[in-house]
Each structure stands twice: as structure tokens, then as C-alpha cells.
Design a protein around this motif. Structure first.
Motif, PDB file in Angstrom:
ATOM      1  N   THR A 183       0.831  -1.207   0.000  1.00 34.15           N
ATOM      2  CA  THR A 183       0.000   0.000   0.000  1.00 34.15           C
ATOM      3  C   THR A 183       0.861   1.250   0.000  1.00 34.15           C
ATOM      4  O   THR A 183       0.582   2.223  -0.722  1.00 34.15           O
ATOM      5  CB  THR A 183      -0.927   0.003   1.223  1.00 34.15           C
ATOM      6  OG1 THR A 183      -1.676  -1.203   1.246  1.00 34.15           O
ATOM      7  CG2 THR A 183      -1.879   1.182   1.178  1.00 34.15           C
ATOM      8  N   ALA A 184       1.931   1.228   0.815  1.00 41.35           N
ATOM      9  CA  ALA A 184       2.804   2.401   0.911  1.00 41.35           C
ATOM     10  C   ALA A 184       3.510   2.680  -0.410  1.00 41.35           C
ATOM     11  O   ALA A 184       3.593   3.833  -0.857  1.00 41.35           O
ATOM     12  CB  ALA A 184       3.828   2.200   2.028  1.00 41.35           C
ATOM     13  N   THR A 223       1.026   4.132  -2.924  1.00 41.40           N
ATOM     14  CA  THR A 223       0.672   5.509  -2.591  1.00 41.40           C
ATOM     15  C   THR A 223       1.816   6.469  -2.889  1.00 41.40           C
ATOM     16  O   THR A 223       1.621   7.554  -3.451  1.00 41.40           O
ATOM     17  CB  THR A 223       0.284   5.608  -1.105  1.00 41.40           C
ATOM     18  OG1 THR A 223      -0.762   4.686  -0.829  1.00 41.40           O
ATOM     19  CG2 THR A 223      -0.198   7.007  -0.772  1.00 41.40           C
ATOM     20  N   LEU A 224       3.037   6.082  -2.509  1.00 39.74           N
ATOM     21  CA  LEU A 224       4.183   6.956  -2.718  1.00 39.74           C
ATOM     22  C   LEU A 224       4.506   7.115  -4.204  1.00 39.74           C
ATOM     23  O   LEU A 224       4.910   8.201  -4.641  1.00 39.74           O
ATOM     24  CB  LEU A 224       5.400   6.397  -1.969  1.00 39.74           C
ATOM     25  CG  LEU A 224       5.291   6.445  -0.431  1.00 39.74           C
ATOM     26  CD1 LEU A 224       6.452   5.712   0.213  1.00 39.74           C
ATOM     27  CD2 LEU A 224       5.245   7.893   0.047  1.00 39.74           C
ATOM     28  N   LEU A 237       2.319   6.979  -6.705  1.00 40.80           N
ATOM     29  CA  LEU A 237       1.318   7.894  -7.248  1.00 40.80           C
ATOM     30  C   LEU A 237       1.554   9.319  -6.752  1.00 40.80           C
ATOM     31  O   LEU A 237       1.327  10.282  -7.492  1.00 40.80           O
ATOM     32  CB  LEU A 237      -0.090   7.415  -6.865  1.00 40.80           C
ATOM     33  CG  LEU A 237      -0.528   6.083  -7.469  1.00 40.80           C
ATOM     34  CD1 LEU A 237      -1.934   5.724  -7.021  1.00 40.80           C
ATOM     35  CD2 LEU A 237      -0.454   6.123  -8.993  1.00 40.80           C
ATOM     36  N   GLY A 238       2.031   9.451  -5.509  1.00 42.63           N
ATOM     37  CA  GLY A 238       2.371  10.779  -5.004  1.00 42.63           C
ATOM     38  C   GLY A 238       3.511  11.402  -5.780  1.00 42.63           C
ATOM     39  O   GLY A 238       3.481  12.601  -6.104  1.00 42.63           O
TER      40      GLY A 238
END
Length: 599
Positions: free
Chosen positions: A221-222, A225-226, A228-229
Motif C-alpha cells: 500500500t505504501a 501511494t508513494l 502515485l504521489g
């Protein structure tokens, strides 16, 4: 709202149905996805991606392509390029350039497309991809060297071709906004930011993973998310640099030492399958049949150039110094279907160019999709007879995949190799795999039913599977996977009598029927105990003077036949309840229990 919900669920159901159909008929999934998308979209008008997502379509496509490119870049290890022949390296470097130039010239002169769009089209169609190559290789079964070249080219060329398309797109966007000198500055800024943020983001993320700062259950998940960030941040700093950033991040992570990316890659593969399936149906619904019809007769020239000029010339130039013969080069020249990355990237860039008002950008999608349709359909249908005509099909796979790295399995694998039977031993336990490698047994470390195994494990020689591991929950998964892949009559497991005392842990009846290896009561525990008490595995030749009955009598019940090799060098697995007639000239690989072994 209810209509939108039904449409979204329908996309998911259609995606899974197309993937399953492709799996059953052993064709690239892109073909049924494309057909279904066109039917529910422009033909029946049941689904409209623009109406369904509205202003969110562009962000959804952008984020999906970013994830797909990141997942593809995670497979791009520099050691793989070095370790799989000069041909793979050349196809993914000079071969890409040749394909790019030929396709660009064809698009410009045959369809009168502006140079900038022609260069973008040429860059997009340089990719093939494992999602279309691997199903085709399973059907065609070319000789191992050609299969390995095509497999690794498909893995490596996806992010490289996409990266080339990103760079061309960035140049087009920059040239739209500024004069020539400022265009180069804007282009340099976009590429520079993409590279810097990609390197910094990839290294920082890899460092966190290496130091175990992110809990294991949060890693997938991290990372998602990172990534895409970083994609959003890069686009904010420099217009449209995000795709380059996430591609570089994936490459950095893939090549950092002491950073485990297999779990992340497996998660991203699952996510990518979902995104690819749904995205391709949605993109196909946006196709306009009239736009395809308006492409013009020049598309025939473009298709002929891509298939009969660009690919053969790319292969020929890349083969210099490799020693490949004309038959191998001919088959390599014929197999180059375009895949999902070409479809997704073309749709994304077309949407982006239309949003900034670039004239004629809508022509990219129809011609790219026509290339995809033509290459997938034509080459899927003809690759097998072409390989047969060139005498480049591999012989029927007579080897074995053994799942489980126990001492008995290693002993059996070693003896089978001594008898010229191809074997690969797979296990999720590193210690077992390491011991097998020390005995020069070909191995695969990991789950052989995973997408990673589909890309990296060479199944061309292996036509049968022996499930002999202690992993009671994983064994049925392996069996089910290979039953669909190679056939139900080619997958067997050990009997499981020791489970009768624990009914809550019994496996399904369907799998139990497949647990028929060797003889009654020959379980994993039985074999492990026999080996620990000094049992050995030997090969004995049966003759007219020393018959099969004499062989059984000699060892007084201490022998368990495992594999029989007939006088034509074909191997036969000994199965429970099967009355195999062993004739003179045959060889038997058997487990010989020690005389003092307790009964």
C-alpha cells in the motif's frame, strides 16, 4: 448513480470473463478485451467511458498508465539484459531505434500524418510485452533460444518503448507552448525533473524498504501511494514529467541491492491485470468506427511496413555478431505482437494532446489499435505453422517440474537428470532451493503458479508436474494452475493418507483424485522417513534375463518404482493403481529402502 454502478461492475465482470476466455483458448487477453470493448461501446452503445467517468477519465487513465509503467519498470534489471544474450540487448536498443524510424516514416508518408505525431506513433509501436508474447509462446513452443529471446525482449522492451514514447510526447507538448529555443528548455526541464525525481524517489523508497522502516503489511500500500504521489508531484513541478518519474523509480528499485521487490511486484502484477483489463475495455469503447474507416487505405502500407519491414530489419540489425541462423532470425522476425502498453499509452497521449488543442491527435488511437489487432490476430493464427515450416518448434516437452525441494525430491531430480530427463525443481523455501543448486539441479525460487514464474521460469521443456511438497494449502493451488496450463492428465501429487486424522485440513476431492503418485501409502512423510533411514534412488535396466518380476523379487518389497523409461527414451510416471507393463529394454528409477528401515 445506479446506472454508473452497474456500468462499473459490468466492466469488472467483462474483464474477468475476457481474461478467463483468453486463458482457456491460450490467446493474448488483449484480443477478447478489444472485441468486447468495441461491441459494448461503438457497436451497441451500451458503455461510454467518457459519460461514465466524465472529467475523471483523464486522471484515471493517467494513474493507471503510471502504475502499469512502474510495474513494468520493476522487471527491468540490468543484469537480465546482460545475462540473456546480445540479441536481447540489441533488440531493446538498436532494434527499438530501427522500428521507431521505419514506423515513423511509414506513418508520415503513407497517412500524411505530421512528423511529430508520426514520431509518437513510431515510439508507441516499438513495444511488444509479456501479456501478448507469453500466451503465444505457450502455443507455438519455439526452440528454447528463440523463446528466451522473445520472452526477455517482451519483458524489457515495455518500459523502454514507453519511456521513448514519453520523451517524444514531452517534446511535442513543449514545442506547442514555446518557440524553438524555449521548447528545448521546457523539454530539458521536463526530462530533467522526471529523471531527478525518479532517481531520488526510487532511491529513497528503496532505502526505506532496505531499512525495514515500513511494516511488511503496509509495504504494498505504501509503495503504491508513494509512487502515485511522486507521479502527481512531478507533474506539478514540470508539466507531464510524471510518467518518466515513475518509470525511473521502478528501474531504480529493481536494481538496488538488498531491496526485496518480489512481494511488491506480485501485488503490482495483480493490480495491473485489473487495471489493464478494465482500462482496455474502457479505451476500446471510445473507439469510433468512423474514425477507423477514415484512416484511409494508407494504413495497409503502414501495417505492411511495421510487420514486414520494421521488425525483420530490426531483427537483422540486432543479430550482427550473435551467430543466430536464418531460421531463428525468420521466426524472431514474425513474432512481435503489440500489447496493452501500446494501447494504454496511445490512448493517454491522445487524450492529453486533444486537451491542449493539438490538431489531428485523434488519429493516433485508431492506427495504434489497428496495429494491435492486426499483429495479434495474424501472428497468433500463423506463428505455429510458420515455426513448423521453419523447423523451429521445440520437441514435445518431456521434462518435469517438481514442486518441493525436500531431500527425496532432490535425489529424484538428480537421478532423472542423470537419465537425460529435463527437470526443474521449484520451492518457496530458499534453503531447499540453495541445496538443489549446489547439486546443479535447475531451480525456480518462488511460487511456480505466480505471474513472476510465468515470465521467468522456462516451461518449454517441461510437460508434466509432480506436486511433492509439505505445503498442504499451496499444493492444490499449484495443481489447479498447471491442470489448466498443460492439462489435467499431466499433473500428479503424492497420496495424503496422513491427513485422514485431521478432517478439517483435508483438501478438496478434486485435488485428492490427482494425488496418485507411486503407490498406496507413499506420502510426503513416508518418503522423508525412508530417506532419513538411508534409502537410495537407483536406475536399473530391465532385460529378458532380468525381468520386472525378478527386479521386484530381488529387493523383497523394499523397492518402490517411481519413473519408467521405455526403449524409445520416453518417461512414464508410476501411478497408484496403474498396471504399467515394463518390457525388456526399459529402465526403472526406483526408491530402494534400507534393509534395516523400520516398517
Amino acid at each position: 448513480m445506479s446506472e454508473s454502478l452497474i456500468s462499473l461492475v459490468s466492466v469488472g465482470l467483462l474483464s474477468i470473463a475476457c481474461q478467463f476466455l483468453a486463458y482457456k483458448i491460450r490467446l493474448p487477453a488483449i484480443l477478447p478485451l478489444l472485441i468486447v470493448g468495441i461491441i459494448v461501446g461503438p457497436v451497441l452503445n451500451l458503455l461510454d467511458a467518457d459519460k461514465l467517468f466524465g472529467d475523471l477519465l483523464f486522471p484515471v487513465v493517467s494513474l493507471s498508465v503510471a502504475i502499469i509503467l512502474f510495474e513494468g519498470a520493476l522487471t527491468l534489471r540490468f543484469k537480465d539484459i546482460r545475462g540473456h544474450s546480445n540479441m536481447v540487448r540489441n533488440l531493446c536498443s538498436v532494434g527499438v531505434v530501427v522500428t521507431w524510424i521505419v514506423s515513423t516514416l511509414a506513418a508520415h508518408y503513407a497517412l500524411s500524418i505530421p512528423w511529430q505525431l508520426s514520431f509518437l506513433f513510431g515510439a508507441i509501436v516499438t513495444v511488444t510485452g509479456p501479456t501478448v508474447i507469453i500466451p503465444m509462446l505457450r502455443t507455438v513452443r519455439p526452440k528454447s533460444n528463440v523463446a528466451n529471446i522473445l520472452r526477455w525482449e517482451g519483458i524489457i522492451i515495455d518500459p523502454i518503448g514507453a519511456l521513448l514514447a514519453v520523451l517524444v510526447f514531452e517534446y511535442i507538448v513543449a514545442s506547442q507552448a514555446e518557440a524553438l529555443t524555449h521548447t528545448l528548455i521546457a523539454f530539458g526541464k521536463t526530462v530533467g525533473i522526471g529523471i531527478v525525481l525518479g532517481l531520488a524517489g526510487g532511491y529513497s523508497l528503496g532505502y526505506c524498504l532496505r531499512k525495514k522502516w515500513i511494516p511488511h503489511y503496509l509495504q504494498n500500500t505504501a509503495v503504491l501511494t508513494l509512487v502515485l504521489g511522486a507521479f502527481a508531484a512531478s507533474n506539478y513541478v514540470a508539466h507531464e514529467s510524471g510518467l518518466l518519474t515513475v518509470t525511473i523509480m521502478g528501474m531504480v528499485l529493481a536494481n538496488m541491492k538488498n531491496v526485496e521487490v518480489e512481494d511488491i511486484l506480485e501485488f503490482k502484477e495483480t493490480l495491473s491485470v485489473l487495471l489493464i483489463s478494465g482500462l482496455f475495455i474502457l479505451l476500446a469503447t471510445r473507439l469510433e468506427l468512423q474514425a477507423i474507416a477514415n484512416v484511409g487505405a494508407g494504413i495497409v502500407i503502414v501495417l505492411l511496413a511495421v510487420i514486414f519491414v520494421a521488425r525483420p530489419l530490426s531483427v537483422l540489425v540486432s543479430s550482427i555478431g550473435t551467430g543466430l541462423n536464418w531460421r531463428e532470425l525468420s521466426l524472431l522476425s514474425w513474432i512481435a505482437p503489440r500489447g496493452i502498453v501500446a494501447a494504454a499509452v496511445s490512448a493517454l497521449f491522445s487524450i492529453k494532446l486533444q486537451k491542449i488543442g493539438y490538431d489531428g491527435a485523434d488519429v493516433i488511437v485508431p492506427i495504434v489499435f489497428l496495429v494491435i489487432i492486426t499483429t495479434v490476430v495474424v501472428q497468433s493464427l500463423t506463428a505455429k505453422p510458420v515455426a513448423a515450416l521453419l523447423k523451429m518448434r521445440a520437441p514435445p516437452p518431456n521434462g518435469y517440474l517438481i514442486f518441493g525441494g525436500s531431500q527425496f525430491n532432490r535425489m529424484l531430480a538428480k537421478e532423472m537428470i542423470n537419465q537425460d530427463i529435463p527437470v526443474t525443481l521449484a520451492d518457496t523455501n530458499w534453503d531447499a532451493v540453495k541445496k538443489a543448486r549446489m547439486q546443479d539441479i535447475p531451480t525456480y525460487f518462488g511460487n511456480p503458479a505466480s505471474d513472476h514464474a510465468a515470465r521467468h521460469m522456462d516451461m518449454d521443456r517441461l510437460g508434466r508436474v509432480l506436486v511433492m511438497s509439505p505445503y498442504q494449502q499451496l499444493n492444490p493451488v499449484i495443481a489447479y494452475h498447471f491442470e489448466y496450463t498443460i492439462g489435467k492428465d499431466k499433473v500428479w501429487g503424492l497420496t495424503n493418507n496422513e491427513q485422514t486424522a485431521r478432517p478439517s485440513h483435508q483438501v478438496g476431492k478434486h485435488y485428492a483424485k490427482r494425488m496418485t503418485l507411486f503407490d498406496e501409502g507413499v506420502t510426503y512423510g513416508y518418503l522423508a522417513s525412508s530417506v532419513s533411514h538411508g534409502a537410495t534412488i537407483k536406475t536399473t535396466r530391465i532385460t529378458e534375463e532380468f525381468t520386472y518380476a525378478d527386479y521386484l523379487e530381488q529387493y523383497g518389497g523394499r523397492v518402490i518404482p517411481l519413473i519408467a523409461i521405455d526403449d524409445e527414451e520416453k518417461s512414464h510416471v508410476i501411478l497408484l493403481g496403474e498396471d504399467l507393463e515394463v518390457a525388456p529394454g526399459w529402465r526403472l528409477i526406483s526408491l530402494i529402502r534400507a534393509e534395516d528401515e523400520p516398517v
